[in-house]
Design a protein around this motif. Structure first.
Motif, PDB file in Angstrom:
ATOM      1  N   VAL A 168       0.859  -1.190   0.000  1.00 49.02           N
ATOM      2  CA  VAL A 168       0.000   0.000   0.000  1.00 49.02           C
ATOM      3  C   VAL A 168       0.896   1.241   0.000  1.00 49.02           C
ATOM      4  CG1 VAL A 168      -1.665   1.320   1.383  1.00 49.02           C
ATOM      5  CG2 VAL A 168      -1.859  -1.163   1.227  1.00 49.02           C
ATOM      6  N   VAL A 170       2.575   4.487   0.927  1.00 50.68           N
ATOM      7  CA  VAL A 170       2.730   5.228   2.181  1.00 50.68           C
ATOM      8  C   VAL A 170       2.958   6.688   1.813  1.00 50.68           C
ATOM      9  CG1 VAL A 170       4.114   5.513   4.265  1.00 50.68           C
ATOM     10  CG2 VAL A 170       3.721   3.219   3.322  1.00 50.68           C
ATOM     11  N   ASN A 184       7.412  -3.181  -4.660  1.00 51.91           N
ATOM     12  CA  ASN A 184       8.691  -2.905  -3.983  1.00 51.91           C
ATOM     13  C   ASN A 184       9.568  -4.153  -3.976  1.00 51.91           C
ATOM     14  OD1 ASN A 184       6.887  -0.750  -1.990  1.00 51.91           O
ATOM     15  ND2 ASN A 184       8.877  -0.122  -2.777  1.00 51.91           N
TER      16      ASN A 184
END
Ligand SMILES: Nc1ncnc2c1ncn2[C@@H]1O[C@H](COP(=O)(O)OP(=O)(O)OP(=O)(O)O)[C@@H](O)[C@H]1O
Ligand SMILES: Nc1nc2c(c(=O)[nH]1)N=C(CO)CN2
Length: 281
Positions: A168, A170, A184
């Motif tokens: 998610v 940030v 990521n």
């Protein structure tokens, strides 16, 4: 003693399909390579043994094989590949490679176009961790291409690549499920580059992926962060090491732990423990 002796090998011709244009990939063309090796030839001269030098015939064949291998877009990439081949011989301290592309698709009369790279064997090698983030476009493709670019980067050896973790986004105000999710990952490797030089190259790679640096913490095609390099502590305007926010980012720690279960973040402790603490909230 640093050697001042040289072996020169010039005008090696080979056929390859390197180039940006589809026509170049299809038809191929001739490439011409010049090499200048710096190495100590005193032992070869004293013993008169080919074992004590670089066999120029074998070198020439290795250069031709490097040109004939899988195509790349740029003669810069090809020159680096040939420099790597030359430096495989332990005796060689440095190499200058010139790659000429005399039939390049240039729409005006020209004599030659060439690139020249100079590479030397480097001394110290440090472990390094680089984090990759992407939340615009095809994330899996961007991740794979970013890893490939890192693998080709002179002075960096990639040892382990994590899988791609979907996370998610940030933002400054915390996790934001309304923003595009991130892909990521991290690569763990070794580098002979100074951290400033490595970061400079990472920023250049980011730029080639079309990232527009509009907003901090904003959406991005590709973000490359230098997380740690050896146990260096750096606090300069353009470079902070270890990365100042790595310890609080599960999207960095989780793929890092996957790539290196024993990882330690200097000054903060074991990545395993840092991640467990984050997950415990
Ligand atoms: N260890 C580091 N890795 C990457 N960039 C760094 C590092 N230390 C300092 N920087 C600087 O930070 C700038 C990166 O800003 P960037 O826009 O990527 O920040 P961000 O990705 O939005 O936020 P964050 O840095 O928190 O990931 C670069 O221009 C670089 O000079
Ligand atoms: N999930 C996730 N969120 C982020 C990321 C990132 O890589 N992953 N990078 C940011 C700035 O670098 C800001 N927010």
């Amino acid at each position: 003693m640093s050697a001042a002796d040289r072996i020169l090998l010039t005008g090696v011709r080979a056929f390859g399909r390197h180039g940006v244009l589809p026509e170049e990939r299809a038809a191929g063309q001739e490439f011409v390579v010049d090499l200048e090796l710096t190495l100590d030839l005193a032992v070869a001269a004293a013993t008169d043994r080919v074992l004590a030098t670089v066999h120029y015939g074998e070198l020439a064949e290795a250069v031709v094989a490097a040109v004939e291998r899988d195509p790349v877009d740029l003669i810069e990439t090809l020159a680096q590949r040939i420099a790597d081949v030359a430096l495989e011989a332990e005796l060689v301290d440095a190499v200058v490679v010139t790659v000429h592309k005399p039939s390049a698709p240039i729409p005006v009369p020209f004599a030659d176009v060439a690139v020249r790279v100079e590479r030397r064997r480097t001394g110290t090698v440090e472990p390094v961790v680089i984090a990759i983030g992407t939340n615009l476009g095809d994330r899996a493709e961007t991740f794979a291409e970013a890893v490939a670019a890192l693998q080709r980067l002179p002075g960096l050896t990639v040892d382990v690549v994590s899988s791609l973790h979907e996370t998610v986004a940030v933002t400054r105000s915390g996790p934001d499920p309304d923003r595009p999710r991130y892909g990521n990952g991290v690569v763990v490797g070794r580098t002979s580059l100074a951290p400033e030089a490595l970061l400079h190259r990472l920023l250049l790679i980011e730029r080639t992926f079309g990232r527009v640096r509009a907003e901090r913490w904003g959406d991005r095609t590709l973000d490359l962060d230098l997380i740690v390099q050896g146990d260096r502590r750096i606090d300069e305007p353009g470079l902070v090491l270890p990365h100042p926010r790595a310890h609080e980012r599960a999207f960095v720690l989780s793929p890092w732990l996957e790539a290196d279960p024993d990882a330690v973040l200097p000054g903060r402790g074991r990545v395993r423990h840092l991640l467990a603490a984050l997950e415990a909230g």
